[in-house]
Scaffold this active site. Structure first.
Site, short mmCIF file in Angstrom:
data_model
loop_
_atom_site.label_atom_id
_atom_site.label_comp_id
_atom_site.label_asym_id
_atom_site.label_seq_id
_atom_site.Cartn_x
_atom_site.Cartn_y
_atom_site.Cartn_z
N CYS A 261 -6.05 16.21 19.07
CA CYS A 261 -5.54 16.30 17.69
C CYS A 261 -4.90 15.00 17.20
O CYS A 261 -5.24 14.50 16.12
CB CYS A 261 -4.57 17.47 17.58
SG CYS A 261 -3.04 17.32 18.54
N HIS A 309 0.98 19.94 17.72
CA HIS A 309 -0.35 19.83 17.13
C HIS A 309 -0.24 19.14 15.78
O HIS A 309 0.75 19.30 15.06
CB HIS A 309 -0.99 21.21 16.96
CG HIS A 309 -2.39 21.13 16.43
ND1 HIS A 309 -3.41 20.56 17.15
CD2 HIS A 309 -2.93 21.52 15.24
CE1 HIS A 309 -4.53 20.61 16.43
NE2 HIS A 309 -4.26 21.18 15.28
N HIS A 321 -8.97 18.75 11.67
CA HIS A 321 -8.26 18.55 12.94
C HIS A 321 -9.20 18.78 14.11
O HIS A 321 -10.29 19.34 13.98
CB HIS A 321 -7.05 19.48 13.03
CG HIS A 321 -7.40 20.92 13.15
ND1 HIS A 321 -6.77 21.78 14.02
CD2 HIS A 321 -8.33 21.68 12.51
CE1 HIS A 321 -7.28 22.99 13.90
NE2 HIS A 321 -8.23 22.96 12.99
#
Length: 345
Positions: A261, A309, A321
């Site tokens: 990510c 994240h 993402h």
């Protein structure tokens, strides 16, 4: 599982809607241990039902992602220490060469004096291994020429500096070794959790695996988005992130061949000529934080209380993402799980 619960599961932990681990990812993980020591016997037991297994897979992906960000931070620190150690060693080598040249010059002076009728005993002190002691004798310095005195002081300064550099290099190398150990530990943590997730996925019928049957619909095309600004670094970063859609998730990855990510967002901003930190936690503070309702394309959206994240807002209520192993870079709603912050680099 309720719709709300599904909405907050994503990426390493998240909503498993693009399918299970690909054959390539499963093969990459095949050499990993099947379990990790931190799991209790109860956690390793066969799940009571498929829902429990899916829930545990979500949790294992979340743990793996947190460990991945720790791995990324340790890797960045390791590389920084390696560069620092190399710089210190290079500088020490240059200074040592300079010291040796100065000793040679002073030795030539001593030779000339010897040939002209005898060597001044003070020059013997100049060429000694400990000229610091000689400098403490101020009266002696008055008996040598100004040029030789200056050169001696310069030599002493270089020797002191060289010793300090050697100490710093030694400490840096010790720090580097500790970071390498931490890096290896985080890597084991990631692979262990992913191996356990793979084991649980393989225990489920294909039709019961999280995200089964959803891959094609999610990877078809980009959603309708509001127009992205035609200029600016945010627009360039968005263009890079959108161009990476379909790239496989690779933990620790920050290159076009695969991303995690934070690797995706760092790479995308790099394509825009902007340097941002490597980890999602650091990216959270890599600019000005704004309310979610004021998010603009290019803003970084971090998730979970620990910011483990990160995604890039691309407009129209969507983010791009890298979600979790076995999935690819994709679009998802910005509210896919609890938002920790929105940052504008």
């Amino acid at each position: 599982m309720s719709a709300h619960r599904r909405s907050i599961r994503h990426c390493g932990a998240g909503r498993l809607r693009t399918g299970v681990l690909t054959a390539a990812a499963a093969a990459a993980l095949s050499g990993s241990p099947a379990v990790f020591s931190g799991l209790s016997d109860a956690a390793l037991a066969a799940p009571d039902d498929h829902a429990e297994a899916r829930e545990r897979v979500h949790d294992l992906y979340a743990q793996a992602e947190r460990a991945t960000e720790k791995y990324n931070a340790a890797k960045e620190r390791t590389e920084e220490l390696r560069r620092k150690a190399a710089l210190l060693q290079d500088r020490a080598a240059r200074d040592l060469a300079r010291i040796n040249r100065m000793r040679t010059e002073l030795g030539s002076l001593a030779g000339a004096q010897y040939r002209s009728g005898g060597i001044d005993p003070n020059l013997t002190l100049i060429l000694s291994e400990s000229p610091e002691g000689y400098l403490e004798k101020a009266a002696t310095l008055e008996r040598i020429g100004n040029r030789q005195s200056g050169r001696l002081r310069q030599l002493v300064g270089l020797q002191r500096g060289l010793e300090q550099q050697r100490v710093r290099a030694r400490d840096t190398l010790a720090d580097l070794e500790r970071e390498r150990d931490a890096l290896a530990g985080h890597k084991r943590e990631v692979t262990d959790r992913l191996a356990e997730a793979r084991r649980l996925l393989n225990s489920l019928p294909k039709e019961e695996r999280p995200g089964a049957g959803d891959r094609a619909s999610r990877s078809a095309q980009a959603p309708d988005l509001a127009p992205v600004p035609a200029s600016g670094r945010g627009a360039l970063a968005v263009a890079a992130a959108r161009g990476a859609v379909g790239t496989p998730y690779v933990w620790g990855g920050a290159a076009p061949g695969g991303f995690d990510c934070s690797g995706l967002t760092q790479w995308a901003y790099g394509k825009a000529g902007v340097s941002i930190p490597r980890t999602s936690q650091a990216q959270r503070y890599a600019g000005r934080q704004v309310p979610l309702g004021q998010a603009k394309p290019g803003d970084l959206v971090t998730y979970r209380a620990d910011a483990s994240h990160v995604a890039m807002y691309v407009g129209g209520g969507q983010v791009v993402h890298a979600p979790y192993p076995g999935a690819s870079v994709r679009y998802d709603p910005v509210g896919m799980m609890p938002v920790a912050s929105v940052t504008r680099p």
